[in-house]
Design a protein around this motif. Structure first.
Motif, PDB file in Angstrom:
ATOM      1  N   ASN A   1       0.815  -1.210   0.000  1.00 23.71           N
ATOM      2  CA  ASN A   1       0.000   0.000   0.000  1.00 23.71           C
ATOM      3  C   ASN A   1       0.854   1.269   0.000  1.00 23.71           C
ATOM      4  O   ASN A   1       0.489   2.275  -0.593  1.00 23.71           O
ATOM      5  N   ARG A   2       1.988   1.185   0.673  1.00 23.08           N
ATOM      6  CA  ARG A   2       2.860   2.361   0.732  1.00 23.08           C
ATOM      7  C   ARG A   2       3.740   2.497  -0.493  1.00 23.08           C
ATOM      8  O   ARG A   2       4.398   3.514  -0.693  1.00 23.08           O
ATOM      9  N   GLY A   3       3.803   1.453  -1.299  1.00 19.42           N
ATOM     10  CA  GLY A   3       4.656   1.511  -2.476  1.00 19.42           C
ATOM     11  C   GLY A   3       6.131   1.399  -2.162  1.00 19.42           C
ATOM     12  O   GLY A   3       6.978   1.907  -2.879  1.00 19.42           O
ATOM     13  N   VAL A   4       6.433   0.713  -1.057  1.00 18.15           N
ATOM     14  CA  VAL A   4       7.833   0.462  -0.708  1.00 18.15           C
ATOM     15  C   VAL A   4       8.021  -1.050  -0.594  1.00 18.15           C
ATOM     16  O   VAL A   4       7.536  -1.651   0.355  1.00 18.15           O
ATOM     17  N   PRO A   5       8.676  -1.683  -1.535  1.00 20.38           N
ATOM     18  CA  PRO A   5       8.832  -3.137  -1.471  1.00 20.38           C
ATOM     19  C   PRO A   5       9.434  -3.599  -0.149  1.00 20.38           C
ATOM     20  O   PRO A   5      10.309  -2.930   0.411  1.00 20.38           O
ATOM     21  N   ALA A   6       8.951  -4.732   0.341  1.00 19.45           N
ATOM     22  CA  ALA A   6       9.333  -5.224   1.673  1.00 19.45           C
ATOM     23  C   ALA A   6      10.831  -5.485   1.789  1.00 19.45           C
ATOM     24  O   ALA A   6      11.375  -5.445   2.888  1.00 19.45           O
ATOM     25  N   VAL A   7      11.503  -5.733   0.669  1.00 20.75           N
ATOM     26  CA  VAL A   7      12.942  -5.998   0.764  1.00 20.75           C
ATOM     27  C   VAL A   7      13.720  -4.771   1.240  1.00 20.75           C
ATOM     28  O   VAL A   7      14.863  -4.877   1.644  1.00 20.75           O
ATOM     29  N   MET A   8      13.077  -3.590   1.184  1.00 16.57           N
ATOM     30  CA  MET A   8      13.748  -2.382   1.652  1.00 16.57           C
ATOM     31  C   MET A   8      13.752  -2.316   3.176  1.00 16.57           C
ATOM     32  O   MET A   8      14.460  -1.509   3.768  1.00 16.57           O
ATOM     33  N   GLU A   9      12.922  -3.128   3.816  1.00 13.06           N
ATOM     34  CA  GLU A   9      12.818  -3.067   5.272  1.00 13.06           C
ATOM     35  C   GLU A   9      13.534  -4.266   5.886  1.00 13.06           C
ATOM     36  O   GLU A   9      13.246  -5.406   5.539  1.00 13.06           O
ATOM     37  N   ASN A  10      14.404  -3.980   6.806  1.00 10.67           N
ATOM     38  CA  ASN A  10      15.251  -5.045   7.328  1.00 10.67           C
ATOM     39  C   ASN A  10      14.528  -6.032   8.226  1.00 10.67           C
ATOM     40  O   ASN A  10      14.943  -7.166   8.368  1.00 10.67           O
ATOM     41  N   ASN A  11      13.429  -5.572   8.867  1.00 10.33           N
ATOM     42  CA  ASN A  11      12.791  -6.474   9.821  1.00 10.33           C
ATOM     43  C   ASN A  11      11.590  -7.231   9.245  1.00 10.33           C
ATOM     44  O   ASN A  11      10.851  -7.866   9.969  1.00 10.33           O
ATOM     45  N   SER A  12      11.394  -7.157   7.935  1.00  9.00           N
ATOM     46  CA  SER A  12      10.305  -7.926   7.326  1.00  9.00           C
ATOM     47  C   SER A  12      10.793  -9.324   6.959  1.00  9.00           C
ATOM     48  O   SER A  12      11.782  -9.482   6.248  1.00  9.00           O
ATOM     49  N   ARG A  13      10.092 -10.332   7.455  1.00 11.22           N
ATOM     50  CA  ARG A  13      10.505 -11.721   7.169  1.00 11.22           C
ATOM     51  C   ARG A  13      10.287 -12.056   5.691  1.00 11.22           C
ATOM     52  O   ARG A  13      11.085 -12.742   5.072  1.00 11.22           O
ATOM     53  N   ALA A  14       9.173 -11.558   5.138  1.00 10.06           N
ATOM     54  CA  ALA A  14       8.931 -11.784   3.719  1.00 10.06           C
ATOM     55  C   ALA A  14      10.023 -11.096   2.897  1.00 10.06           C
ATOM     56  O   ALA A  14      10.520 -11.653   1.911  1.00 10.06           O
ATOM     57  N   GLY A  15      10.398  -9.888   3.353  1.00  9.99           N
ATOM     58  CA  GLY A  15      11.458  -9.169   2.656  1.00  9.99           C
ATOM     59  C   GLY A  15      12.755  -9.958   2.656  1.00  9.99           C
ATOM     60  O   GLY A  15      13.440 -10.059   1.635  1.00  9.99           O
ATOM     61  N   GLN A  16      13.069 -10.555   3.794  1.00 10.34           N
ATOM     62  CA  GLN A  16      14.276 -11.384   3.888  1.00 10.34           C
ATOM     63  C   GLN A  16      14.200 -12.560   2.905  1.00 10.34           C
ATOM     64  O   GLN A  16      15.163 -12.878   2.216  1.00 10.34           O
ATOM     65  N   ALA A  17      13.006 -13.179   2.836  1.00  7.41           N
ATOM     66  CA  ALA A  17      12.846 -14.319   1.930  1.00  7.41           C
ATOM     67  C   ALA A  17      13.071 -13.887   0.484  1.00  7.41           C
ATOM     68  O   ALA A  17      13.720 -14.589  -0.298  1.00  7.41           O
ATOM     69  N   PHE A  18      12.555 -12.706   0.109  1.00  3.69           N
ATOM     70  CA  PHE A  18      12.751 -12.230  -1.267  1.00  3.69           C
ATOM     71  C   PHE A  18      14.219 -11.859  -1.521  1.00  3.69           C
ATOM     72  O   PHE A  18      14.729 -12.063  -2.615  1.00  3.69           O
ATOM     73  N   ARG A  19      14.893 -11.319  -0.496  1.00  6.70           N
ATOM     74  CA  ARG A  19      16.325 -11.030  -0.672  1.00  6.70           C
ATOM     75  C   ARG A  19      17.093 -12.327  -0.905  1.00  6.70           C
ATOM     76  O   ARG A  19      18.005 -12.388  -1.730  1.00  6.70           O
ATOM     77  N   ASN A  20      16.700 -13.378  -0.178  1.00  6.95           N
ATOM     78  CA  ASN A  20      17.348 -14.683  -0.382  1.00  6.95           C
ATOM     79  C   ASN A  20      17.130 -15.190  -1.807  1.00  6.95           C
ATOM     80  O   ASN A  20      18.030 -15.734  -2.431  1.00  6.95           O
ATOM     81  N   ILE A  21      15.897 -15.007  -2.296  1.00 11.91           N
ATOM     82  CA  ILE A  21      15.580 -15.465  -3.648  1.00 11.91           C
ATOM     83  C   ILE A  21      16.451 -14.730  -4.671  1.00 11.91           C
ATOM     84  O   ILE A  21      17.018 -15.339  -5.579  1.00 11.91           O
ATOM     85  N   ALA A  22      16.586 -13.421  -4.482  1.00 12.62           N
ATOM     86  CA  ALA A  22      17.428 -12.642  -5.388  1.00 12.62           C
ATOM     87  C   ALA A  22      18.868 -13.151  -5.341  1.00 12.62           C
ATOM     88  O   ALA A  22      19.525 -13.309  -6.375  1.00 12.62           O
ATOM     89  N   GLY A  23      19.335 -13.433  -4.129  1.00  5.89           N
ATOM     90  CA  GLY A  23      20.698 -13.953  -3.974  1.00  5.89           C
ATOM     91  C   GLY A  23      20.874 -15.263  -4.721  1.00  5.89           C
ATOM     92  O   GLY A  23      21.880 -15.487  -5.396  1.00  5.89           O
ATOM     93  N   ARG A  24      19.867 -16.130  -4.634  1.00  5.07           N
ATOM     94  CA  ARG A  24      19.955 -17.422  -5.329  1.00  5.07           C
ATOM     95  C   ARG A  24      19.968 -17.224  -6.843  1.00  5.07           C
ATOM     96  O   ARG A  24      20.647 -17.950  -7.560  1.00  5.07           O
ATOM     97  N   LEU A  25      19.212 -16.225  -7.323  1.00 10.24           N
ATOM     98  CA  LEU A  25      19.235 -15.933  -8.762  1.00 10.24           C
ATOM     99  C   LEU A  25      20.633 -15.486  -9.198  1.00 10.24           C
ATOM    100  O   LEU A  25      21.035 -15.690 -10.339  1.00 10.24           O
ATOM    101  N   LEU A  26      21.369 -14.872  -8.252  1.00 11.65           N
ATOM    102  CA  LEU A  26      22.730 -14.411  -8.563  1.00 11.65           C
ATOM    103  C   LEU A  26      23.743 -15.535  -8.374  1.00 11.65           C
ATOM    104  O   LEU A  26      24.939 -15.321  -8.465  1.00 11.65           O
ATOM    105  N   GLY A  27      23.239 -16.711  -8.082  1.00 12.15           N
ATOM    106  CA  GLY A  27      24.137 -17.857  -7.966  1.00 12.15           C
ATOM    107  C   GLY A  27      24.714 -18.027  -6.572  1.00 12.15           C
ATOM    108  O   GLY A  27      25.592 -18.856  -6.358  1.00 12.15           O
ATOM    109  N   GLN A  28      24.250 -17.226  -5.596  1.00 13.91           N
ATOM    110  CA  GLN A  28      24.755 -17.385  -4.236  1.00 13.91           C
ATOM    111  C   GLN A  28      24.108 -18.602  -3.584  1.00 13.91           C
ATOM    112  O   GLN A  28      22.950 -18.895  -3.829  1.00 13.91           O
ATOM    113  N   ASP A  29      24.884 -19.260  -2.747  1.00 10.93           N
ATOM    114  CA  ASP A  29      24.391 -20.470  -2.094  1.00 10.93           C
ATOM    115  C   ASP A  29      23.782 -20.086  -0.755  1.00 10.93           C
ATOM    116  O   ASP A  29      24.473 -19.981   0.249  1.00 10.93           O
ATOM    117  N   ILE A  30      22.486 -19.829  -0.749  1.00  8.73           N
ATOM    118  CA  ILE A  30      21.819 -19.380   0.479  1.00  8.73           C
ATOM    119  C   ILE A  30      20.869 -20.471   0.942  1.00  8.73           C
ATOM    120  O   ILE A  30      19.940 -20.836   0.220  1.00  8.73           O
TER     121      ILE A  30
END
Lengths: 236, 269
Positions: free
Chosen positions: B218-247
């Motif tokens: 609703n605020r137009g700020v993706p959750a990955v921008m917030e450090n304490n969002s668990r969903a945001g953390q999960a999406f950051r992990n997904i991005a890392g895996r797309l970059l070939g990182q072993d997470i």
């Protein structure tokens, strides 16, 4: 003249009724009595009429259409050699070839053509080496062997046996067209619906865990004393 | 992604609507840009555009995808630069048109142009299996299928995966979205193992159900921008895996232990 001149066959195109030579009215009589003895399995089915060189008028075609309708079947195609019959059929909005496009399964996806087949060789078997996913449907006049899973929402319809070397969780119809001797076997037999010939068995109401539960032994389903029976493979 | 000037085109799709395609596209795009990548997100849901809202860029739209296709503007003009991150751009969908305004070939042409300037091109697919879906998938190098742990969403995901396989797009990868550990614990929700069991494709990540997603959307700020969002953390992990990182999978992501599964079996009548 006691030879049968009406021949009813289940094919991958639906029912095909072959009408032989002879007096039209006595043929109609024979067809009527045959339909009366046809199992309810065919109800709701569609019928293609094969008439050979016979010339049929609109009235005769309408008559036969009504007769089929009274048995909950619908006439969709007339295949004949006489030009007049063919023209008559076309003017009534009927198909005149079995392989016209709309005969194929209602699959609008070009990309799915490869997964949808209609072959008419009674003896043949096909081998499918991949998983059939939801929405994919495999029709085959003959036996079907799948190496892979059949997922929920996928269907296999075969006039012969169906063997799944994997998990069978979709819809399967073996012996389609009236072969009571057909069997269905799978490493894990857990179909949404299992049909053999004109018999239907349904999976028990689903529990959430059940997608994964299954019994972990290969099983075989067959028709015994007019019902579908599932047994462990090897105990027969 | 070391080879510069040859980006990867990834389409995010689901079959069923409302399972989180747009949220995933916004978050994965943003997370990739946070890692210093050049990223462009394309909203392929012509007529029902959303991605601009989730990314908080809706008031900056002048030109959209359909304008590019019709030659009313240059590709660069339709690319909206993110307000926070330098390497992130959005190409919005048209709101007033429908899917027939763009063809699969148009999408391929546009994406091939973008490939030269970006590391990642992410496409947000519309729901369904019709033309809009085909357009979105046509240019893709890789496809990510997203589903929620519900039987109906999994069924649709399976259908989509079948279509992608028929298209010879290579194996799709899976995101399981909105997982609720408490419901799984009670046996009221499919767990990740159940989903993988049917779909049989590689798991890219699992995103927990998280109220903060609704707030951030609703605020137009993706959750990955917030450090304490668990969903945001999960999406950051997904991005890392797309970059070939072993997470490794997060705790909620990990498939249920065998002990728990036995527990479930025992409870069954």
């Amino acid at each position: 003249m006691s030879q049968t001149r009406i021949d009813i066959k289940g094919t991958s195109y639906g029912l095909v009724i072959h009408v032989g030579p002879g007096d039209w009215n006595s043929l109609l009589g024979e067809l009527t009595s045959r339909l009366e003895h046809t199992p309810s399995f065919f109800k709701g089915g569609r019928v293609a009429l094969q008439v050979g060189p016979r010339k049929l008028t609109q009235r005769q075609l309408e008559h036969i259409g009504d007769l089929l309708k009274s048995h909950q079947m619908s006439l969709w195609a007339v295949i004949g050699e006489s030009e007049e019959t063919v023209e008559q059929a076309i003017s009534m909005g009927l198909e005149t070839r079995l392989d016209s496009p709309q005969v194929l399964r209602p699959s609008d996806e070009e990309s799915e053509r490869a997964t949808t087949r209609a072959i008419t060789d009674e003896q043949s078997a096909i081998l499918v080496r991949r998983t059939l996913r939801s929405g994919q449907s495999l029709h085959h006049a003959g036996h079907v062997v799948v190496i892979g899973d059949v997922n929920p929402g996928a269907e296999i319809i075969a006039s012969g046996d169906v063997v799944v070397w994997g998990r069978l969780r979709g819809i399967v119809h073996a012996g389609a067209g009236g072969n009571d001797g057909a069997v269905v076997c799978a490493l894990a037999l857990d179909p949404m619906q299992l049909r053999i010939s004109r018999y239907i068995a349904r999976a028990p109401a689903r529990e959430l865990d059940q997608e994964n539960a299954g019994r972990n032994a290969p099983e075989v389903a067959s028709v015994q004393e007019h019902q579908i029976v599932v047994q462990l493979w090897g105990i027969r | 992604m070391g080879d510069k000037m040859s980006g990867t085109i990834i389409t995010i799709t689901s079959g069923k609507g409302g399972v989180g395609k747009t949220t995933a596209t916004a978050n994965v795009s943003t997370a990739l840009a946070l890692q210093g990548k050049q990223v462009v997100a394309i909203d392929a849901d012509i007529g029902l555009r959303n991605l601009d809202v989730v990314m908080g860029l809706e008031n900056r739209i002048v030109y959209d995808l359909v304008h590019v296709v019709e030659g009313a503007c240059r590709l660069r003009q339709a690319m909206i630069k993110d307000k926070r991150l330098d390497g992130l751009y959005l190409i919005p969908a048209a709101q007033s048109r429908d899917k027939s305004a763009v063809s699969a070939q148009d999408m391929i042409t546009i994406c091939e142009q973008l490939r030269a300037d970006f590391d990642f091109i992410l496409i947000d697919s519309p729901a369904g299996i019709e033309q809009g879906f085909k357009n979105a998938v046509a240019p893709a190098d890789h496809v990510i299928v997203i589903t929620t742990p519900e039987v109906s969403a999994v069924r649709d995901a399976d259908r989509i995966i079948g279509l992608i396989e028929a298209d010879e797009k290579g194996p799709a990868r899976l995101i399981v979205n909105r997982l609720r550990p408490d419901m799984i614990e009670r046996g009221d929700m499919l767990d990740t193992t159940d989903v993988i069991d049917v779909l049989a494709i590689d798991l890219l990540g699992v995103v927990p159900d998280d109220e903060s997603i609704i707030v951030s959307t609703n605020r137009g700020v993706p959750a990955v921008m917030e450090n304490n969002s668990r969903a945001g953390q999960a999406f950051r992990n997904i991005a890392g895996r797309l970059l070939g990182q072993d997470i490794p999978l997060m705790e909620i992501e990990a498939p249920t232990s065998w002990l728990h599964r036995i527990g479930k079996l025992m409870r069954r009548p």
